[in-house]
Design an enzyme around this catalytic site. Structure first.
Site, PDB file in Angstrom:
ATOM      1  N   GLY A  11       7.378  74.391  71.926  1.00  0.00           N
ATOM      2  CA  GLY A  11       7.325  73.149  71.140  1.00  0.00           C
ATOM      3  C   GLY A  11       6.555  72.063  71.862  1.00  0.00           C
ATOM      4  O   GLY A  11       6.007  72.276  72.945  1.00  0.00           O
ATOM      5  N   SER A 126      18.172  61.559  72.487  1.00  0.00           N
ATOM      6  CA  SER A 126      17.260  60.643  71.795  1.00  0.00           C
ATOM      7  C   SER A 126      17.843  59.242  71.717  1.00  0.00           C
ATOM      8  O   SER A 126      19.065  59.066  71.653  1.00  0.00           O
ATOM      9  CB  SER A 126      17.017  61.173  70.367  1.00  0.00           C
ATOM     10  N   TYR A 151      20.676  64.490  61.867  1.00  0.00           N
ATOM     11  CA  TYR A 151      19.911  64.803  63.101  1.00  0.00           C
ATOM     12  C   TYR A 151      20.466  63.980  64.267  1.00  0.00           C
ATOM     13  O   TYR A 151      20.823  64.530  65.309  1.00  0.00           O
ATOM     14  CB  TYR A 151      18.425  64.495  62.911  1.00  0.00           C
ATOM     15  N   LYS A 155      22.659  64.983  67.914  1.00  0.00           N
ATOM     16  CA  LYS A 155      22.334  64.546  69.280  1.00  0.00           C
ATOM     17  C   LYS A 155      23.572  63.907  69.918  1.00  0.00           C
ATOM     18  O   LYS A 155      23.896  64.157  71.077  1.00  0.00           O
ATOM     19  CB  LYS A 155      21.165  63.545  69.276  1.00  0.00           C
ATOM     20  N   PHE A 179      12.714  57.844  73.925  1.00  0.00           N
ATOM     21  CA  PHE A 179      12.397  56.864  72.895  1.00  0.00           C
ATOM     22  C   PHE A 179      11.390  57.525  71.960  1.00  0.00           C
ATOM     23  O   PHE A 179      11.746  58.567  71.350  1.00  0.00           O
ATOM     24  CB  PHE A 179      12.034  55.533  73.559  1.00  0.00           C
TER      25      PHE A 179
END
Ligand code: WQD
Length: 346
Positions: A11, A126, A151, A155, A179
């Site tokens: 990724g 995140s 999502y 996290k 960020f």
């Protein structure tokens, strides 16, 4: 040479992190089912570093296949876990897909970490866990706000799972709160490959500028900010990547204060959407075709990091500014177009 397992290694952030780990003397293997990434990323990693990386095309939701990787590699010194779905909008439309994928994968991985006594674990988190902060910049001590999307919820749950899991001494961990990762490797051999129409700002800018998209939308210019558009902390993917190498070294040198330390990965500078567009136009020489559109639901008005902890404890030094972020993103888009054209012409 210490071996690190990177999940999601094909990724965007995973592949850039593998390059950095290899450049700092680690051996690396990857687990990536390529459901949302290209298997060719490992070729790009080899082109940049001259080193081969084996990717195990395994779905982390399959415990037996995941366990087999650990049985075959009994010398794994640490795990860096990127593999997860990360599209905010998609998660709202399909929450179960996100809970199943992101949480079952993490649980299977932690079962293997426990079974094979892997000492160190770095988790891709995140800034979304902060929600709409009460003030900015945000430090790691800021309260976690109710997630704005499934999502974001995965996290937050991932962080909680690791906090409890490490309390029993199974391993030590670092949570890295990114960020807004943007840009591409300076070689233009690796970069972001959004699936379908890009949701994030920078790929939307570069795909509009290259002509893949006819026009892009600026989601709101009536916010209470200096130019009315949202503020974010854009951080170059190579700076994010190097922070992972530093995090593993930090754990290996047992510098961590507790079993599960948290670090913000941002520049500490806020940039508005319109400023990002203006910077892109300056570095690319391309006038961007965009229109002001209504606000996007769920958007945080303004957020940027206090990154003192990562700078002072991890020894993290940021190398790239917003101009280099836009330049490398544009060079990557140009490279993709040149490759597409050469395929078309042959
Ligand atoms: C940034 C700003 C948009 C596209 C999300 C996730 C975060 C992380 C990064 C995974 C906002 C505006 C965007 C466009 C626009 N994901 N924008 N036009 O929403 O800050 O963060 O992606 O790790 O967890 O929450 O990033 O790039 O989508 O948006 O005006 O076509 O750009 O409204 O103000 P975001 P983004």
């Amino acid at each position: 040479m210490r071996k690190i397992l990177v999940t999601g290694g094909c990724g965007y952030i995973g592949s850039h992190t593998i390059v950095d780990l290899l450049e700092h003397g680690y051996e690396v293997i990857s687990i990536d089912d390529n459901s949302r990434s290209s298997a060719f990323s490992v070729n790009g990693i080899e082109k940049i570093t001259g080193k081969k990386v084996k990717n195990y095309k395994v779905d982390l939701k399959n415990f037996d296949e995941t366990q087999a990787v650990f049985q075959e590699n009994t010398d794994i010194a640490g795990v860096i876990h990127f593999a997860a779905y990360k599209a905010v909008g998609e998660s709202v439309a399909a929450p179960l897909l996100y809970f199943e994928n992101n949480l079952f994968s993490l649980i299977n991985l932690l079962k293997c970490v426990e079974e094979f006594s892997i000492p160190h674990f770095v988790f891709s988190s995140s800034c979304t866990v902060y929600g709409n902060p009460d003030s900015i910049p945000v430090t790691e001590a800021f309260p976690i706000k109710k997630a704005e999307s499934p999502y974001g919820a995965t996290k937050q749950m991932g962080e909680e799972m690791l906090t409890d899991f490490t309390k029993n001494g199974a391993c030590d961990a670092i949570l890295l709160r990114y960020f807004n990762p943007v840009g591409a490797h300076p070689s233009a051999i690796l970069g972001e490959l959004p699936i379908g129409k890009p949701q994030n700002l920078v790929p939307a800018i570069t795909q509009t500028a290259i002509g893949k998209l006819p026009k892009m939308k600026v989601f709101g210019n009536d916010y209470d900010t200096r130019d009315g558009s949202c503020i974010r902390d854009y951080i170059h993917v190579c700076d994010i990547a190097h922070a992972h190498t530093l995090a593993i070294q930090y754990l290996e040198n047992t510098k961590n204060e507790g079993p599960c330390d948290i670090f913000n990965l941002g520049t500490g500078l806020g940039v508005t959407v319109l400023e990002a567009i203006q910077t892109f136009e300056e570095v690319s020489g391309v006038k961007l075709n965009y229109e002001i559109a209504p606000r996007r639901p769920g958007d945080v008005i303004a957020i940027y990091a206090n990154n003192d902890k990562a700078v002072n404890k991890l020894g993290w030094q940021i190398k790239y500014g917003i101009k280099e972020m836009m330049k490398t993103a544009w060079d990557w888009e140009l490279k993709l177009k040149a490759e597409a054209d050469s395929v078309k012409n042959n």
